[in-house]
Design a protein around this motif. Structure first.
Motif, mmCIF file in Angstrom:
data_model
loop_
_atom_site.group_PDB
_atom_site.id
_atom_site.type_symbol
_atom_site.label_atom_id
_atom_site.label_comp_id
_atom_site.label_asym_id
_atom_site.label_seq_id
_atom_site.Cartn_x
_atom_site.Cartn_y
_atom_site.Cartn_z
ATOM 1 N N ILE A 12 0.630 -1.168 0.198
ATOM 2 C CA ILE A 12 -0.348 -0.217 -0.113
ATOM 3 C C ILE A 12 0.651 0.910 -0.225
ATOM 4 O O ILE A 12 0.498 1.775 -1.030
ATOM 5 C CB ILE A 12 -0.893 0.006 1.183
ATOM 6 N N GLU A 13 1.893 1.336 0.663
ATOM 7 C CA GLU A 13 3.275 2.886 0.769
ATOM 8 C C GLU A 13 3.415 2.560 -0.761
ATOM 9 O O GLU A 13 3.952 4.203 -1.575
ATOM 10 C CB GLU A 13 4.049 1.642 1.604
ATOM 11 N N SER A 14 3.507 1.443 -1.149
ATOM 12 C CA SER A 14 4.513 1.632 -2.514
ATOM 13 C C SER A 14 3.914 2.375 -3.885
ATOM 14 O O SER A 14 4.131 2.896 -4.674
ATOM 15 C CB SER A 14 5.419 0.371 -3.358
ATOM 16 N N PHE A 15 1.872 2.099 -3.731
ATOM 17 C CA PHE A 15 0.898 2.219 -4.683
ATOM 18 C C PHE A 15 0.653 3.387 -5.398
ATOM 19 O O PHE A 15 0.720 3.754 -6.584
ATOM 20 C CB PHE A 15 -0.180 2.181 -4.203
ATOM 21 N N PRO A 16 1.546 4.776 -4.283
ATOM 22 C CA PRO A 16 0.953 5.881 -5.455
ATOM 23 C C PRO A 16 2.698 6.120 -5.811
ATOM 24 O O PRO A 16 2.174 7.122 -6.750
ATOM 25 C CB PRO A 16 1.286 7.376 -3.591
#
Length: 285
Positions: A12-16
């Motif tokens: 989730i942290e890598s998504f943006p």
């Protein structure tokens, strides 16, 4: 279960960042310890494949100084350096090209392909990629001839763009040629910076054997271009870090951000691109 939740949190942290960099080009200068340690070799290859799979276009420019030195030693030829640049006569140039293009480049391509990627090896001679000119060392106002060492005159990015469109990962040996056809050995940092600028890359990442740029003994996470000259003048930035920082400054003419990171850290490239904290030093305009 908590361990799996933490893994999802990392995704989730890598998504943006995946969304921000999707479809964009990142040029990585690959060298130092990351090219010598077997565990780090595989880590780097895996990182490149993952970048490609999530829609980011990695372009790799590699060095190979230690490997060149080893072969020169085997043939009984002494390595000579001036201000960190290898003095390159005709015989040395043949060995440089043999090692960089015929050995190191192909090993990197093989490593990437073995972990599921599609890499293609190039030198600056392919597709007119790097046109070079002879580089003289400035010794207090006197031009010193150091042989077949070149600087980048211009870059033709079309061959790289074609490979990107066809989902290949370009792996580039920093060899160029001039208008008369002479072959030149080019510093890998310099070549990577020029290629990144020509591609208008989103990022230029230099893998090194240090944490990044240190100021007063502490790692500087971010530096701006206007800060750099004063830091060099005061010797806060010195030695081998100066050409790396200048490479970043030159690349910023066409690149959004540049980074100097520690290639001794496993998955260093992914940590820089896909985490909030990042690693190393970013240099921005």
């Amino acid at each position: 279960m908590q361990r799996y939740i933490e893994k999802v949190g990392t995704l989730i942290e890598s998504f943006p960042y995946i969304r921000e960099f999707y479809g964009k080009t990142i040029v990585i200068k690959y060298g130092g310890h990351a090219m010598e340690d077997e565990r780090l070799k595989r880590s780097f290859a895996t990182d490149m494949v993952l970048l490609k799979l999530v829609g980011i276009n990695p372009v790799i420019v590699h060095g190979g100084g230690p490997q060149i030195g080893d072969l020169l030693k085997q043939v009984g030829k002494k390595s000579e350096f001036v201000a960190g640049m290898r003095v390159t006569d005709v015989e040395t140039m043949d060995i440089v090209e043999m090692v960089l293009v015929g050995k190191v480049n192909k090993e990197i391509v093989h490593n990437i392909n073995m972990v599921g990627g599609k890499a293609v090896g190039l030198s600056g001679k392919d597709g007119g990629l790097i046109i070079a000119e002879k580089l003289f060392h400035d010794d207090h106002g006197t031009k010193l001839d150091i042989g077949l060492v070149g600087s980048v005159s211009r870059v033709n990015p079309r061959v790289i763009e074609a490979l990107d469109r066809d989902k290949f990962i370009p792996v580039i040996a920093p060899i160029g040629y001039d208008e008369a056809g002479a072959t030149y050995n080019i510093n890998a940092d310099t070549a990577a910076g020029a290629i990144a600028e020509a591609l208008c890359a989103e990022k230029l990442i230099l893998l090194t054997d240090v944490e990044g740029v240190k100021i007063a003994g502490a790692l500087a996470s971010t530096l701006t271009a206007p800060e750099i000259p004063a830091l060099i003048a005061s010797n806060e930035i010195s030695g081998g870090m100066i050409p790396k920082v200048n490479c970043c400054l030159n690349a910023l003419r066409g690149v959004n951000k540049t980074h100097i990171i520690d290639g001794r850290v496993e998955h260093a490239v992914l940590l820089e691109i896909f985490t909030d904290a990042g690693i190393g030093t970013e240099i921005v305009s």
